[in-house]
Design a protein around this motif. Structure first.
Motif, PDB file in Angstrom:
ATOM      1  N   PRO A  51       0.793  -1.230   0.000  1.00  0.00           N
ATOM      2  CA  PRO A  51       0.000   0.000   0.000  1.00  0.00           C
ATOM      3  C   PRO A  51       0.826   1.281   0.000  1.00  0.00           C
ATOM      4  CG  PRO A  51       0.000  -0.994   2.179  1.00  0.00           C
ATOM      5  CD  PRO A  51       0.657  -1.983   1.262  1.00  0.00           C
ATOM      6  N   ASN A 120      -2.350   5.001  -0.796  1.00  0.00           N
ATOM      7  CA  ASN A 120      -3.100   3.909  -0.167  1.00  0.00           C
ATOM      8  C   ASN A 120      -2.450   3.423   1.124  1.00  0.00           C
ATOM      9  OD1 ASN A 120      -5.151   3.694  -2.199  1.00  0.00           O
ATOM     10  ND2 ASN A 120      -3.636   2.704  -3.525  1.00  0.00           N
ATOM     11  N   CYS A 122      -1.483   2.475   4.781  1.00  0.00           N
ATOM     12  CA  CYS A 122      -2.360   2.048   5.875  1.00  0.00           C
ATOM     13  C   CYS A 122      -2.195   2.913   7.116  1.00  0.00           C
ATOM     14  CB  CYS A 122      -2.058   0.598   6.231  1.00  0.00           C
ATOM     15  SG  CYS A 122      -2.391  -0.560   4.886  1.00  0.00           S
ATOM     16  N   THR A 154      -6.580  -3.037   9.412  1.00  0.00           N
ATOM     17  CA  THR A 154      -7.931  -3.180   8.877  1.00  0.00           C
ATOM     18  C   THR A 154      -7.849  -3.472   7.389  1.00  0.00           C
ATOM     19  OG1 THR A 154      -8.108  -0.803   8.434  1.00  0.00           O
ATOM     20  CG2 THR A 154      -8.904  -1.584  10.576  1.00  0.00           C
ATOM     21  N   GLY A 155      -8.922  -3.989   6.825  1.00  0.00           N
ATOM     22  CA  GLY A 155      -8.967  -4.252   5.393  1.00  0.00           C
ATOM     23  C   GLY A 155      -7.851  -5.172   4.952  1.00  0.00           C
ATOM     24  N   ASN A 156      -7.129  -4.763   3.896  1.00  0.00           N
ATOM     25  CA  ASN A 156      -6.035  -5.568   3.363  1.00  0.00           C
ATOM     26  C   ASN A 156      -4.693  -5.244   4.001  1.00  0.00           C
ATOM     27  OD1 ASN A 156      -7.673  -6.971   1.493  1.00  0.00           O
ATOM     28  ND2 ASN A 156      -7.567  -5.242   0.061  1.00  0.00           N
ATOM     29  N   CYS A 157      -4.688  -4.389   5.013  1.00  0.00           N
ATOM     30  CA  CYS A 157      -3.444  -4.010   5.678  1.00  0.00           C
ATOM     31  C   CYS A 157      -2.965  -5.139   6.591  1.00  0.00           C
ATOM     32  CB  CYS A 157      -3.647  -2.749   6.509  1.00  0.00           C
ATOM     33  SG  CYS A 157      -4.155  -1.312   5.540  1.00  0.00           S
ATOM     34  N   THR A 158      -1.648  -5.281   6.699  1.00  0.00           N
ATOM     35  CA  THR A 158      -1.063  -6.234   7.635  1.00  0.00           C
ATOM     36  C   THR A 158      -0.563  -5.479   8.860  1.00  0.00           C
ATOM     37  OG1 THR A 158       1.200  -6.071   6.782  1.00  0.00           O
ATOM     38  CG2 THR A 158      -0.297  -7.610   5.659  1.00  0.00           C
ATOM     39  N   ASP A 161       2.254  -3.135   8.178  1.00  0.00           N
ATOM     40  CA  ASP A 161       1.865  -1.932   7.433  1.00  0.00           C
ATOM     41  C   ASP A 161       1.415  -0.802   8.356  1.00  0.00           C
ATOM     42  OD1 ASP A 161       2.319  -3.290   5.049  1.00  0.00           O
ATOM     43  OD2 ASP A 161       0.219  -3.908   4.842  1.00  0.00           O
TER      44      ASP A 161
END
Length: 200
Positions: A51, A120, A122, A154-158, A161
């Motif tokens: 991201p 994008n 995070c 949250t979402g596609n974040c690790t 991130d």
């Protein structure tokens, strides 16, 4: 140079990644275990599809995109206060705060904002990482320092991130006898205090 199916997966960023190798940058993803264990999605020499794929400031300094005058470098016992302009923005302000800890090692702090290549991202704030130029490609020559108080992903974040540092938070390495304290933050800058103590 051929990319095979990588071009279909990563698009133009695979060219940026491979060009980084042409200029001497190592792979920052792990050759063994979790691919993202060292830098997560913070640099396209790690996870190309991450991201926040801007090159780390350390790499931009190697390229000459960041000049020596834009680096606050602490290599002896002292305390510096440095206002860091977000890595994503232009201008002449400081971009990196570096504390040298050995012949091949240093801690680096840089300001990362949700803008441009990192639109994008995070998390926003001060990103701290450790550099060891003696570590080989794929084995963690750069490793993001984790913040125990970082927000949950949250979402596609690790989790990696999310590892930025906010005002009032600090990182301390007792062995190296250094501290990086985040003092203030606004939309385009972060101010850090860097400390290095005399080694007995």
């Amino acid at each position: 140079m051929t990319f095979g199916q990588d071009m279909w997966t990563w698009g133009y960023k695979v060219a940026d990644h491979e060009t980084g190798h042409t200029f001497g940058l190592p792979d920052l993803y792990a050759f063994n275990g979790d691919l993202d264990q060292y830098v997560g999605g913070w640099d396209l020499m790690g996870r190309i599809s991450g991201p926040a794929p801007s090159y780390f400031g350390w790499e931009a300094w190697k390229f000459g995109w960041i000049t020596d005058s834009q680096v606050s470098c602490l290599d002896t016992a002292n305390t510096y206060a440095t206002t860091l302009t977000g890595l994503e923005y232009g201008g002449n302000g400081h971009r990196l705060a570096v504390i040298r800890t050995g012949a091949t090692t240093a801690y680096v702090a840089e300001s990362r904002k949700v803008a441009y290549n990192d639109s994008n991202a995070c998390a926003t704030g001060v990103l701290i990482y450790e550099v060891d130029t003696s570590t080989t490609t794929g084995n963690g020559p750069i490793q993001v320092v984790t913040n125990p108080n970082a927000a949950a992903p949250t979402g596609n974040c690790t989790a990696l991130d999310m590892q930025t540092w906010q005002p009032g938070q600090w990182f301390q390495d007792d062995t190296a006898r250094i501290r990086i304290h985040v003092n203030a933050s606004d939309a385009s800058t972060d101010t850090v205090w860097t400390y290095k103590v005399v080694t007995a």
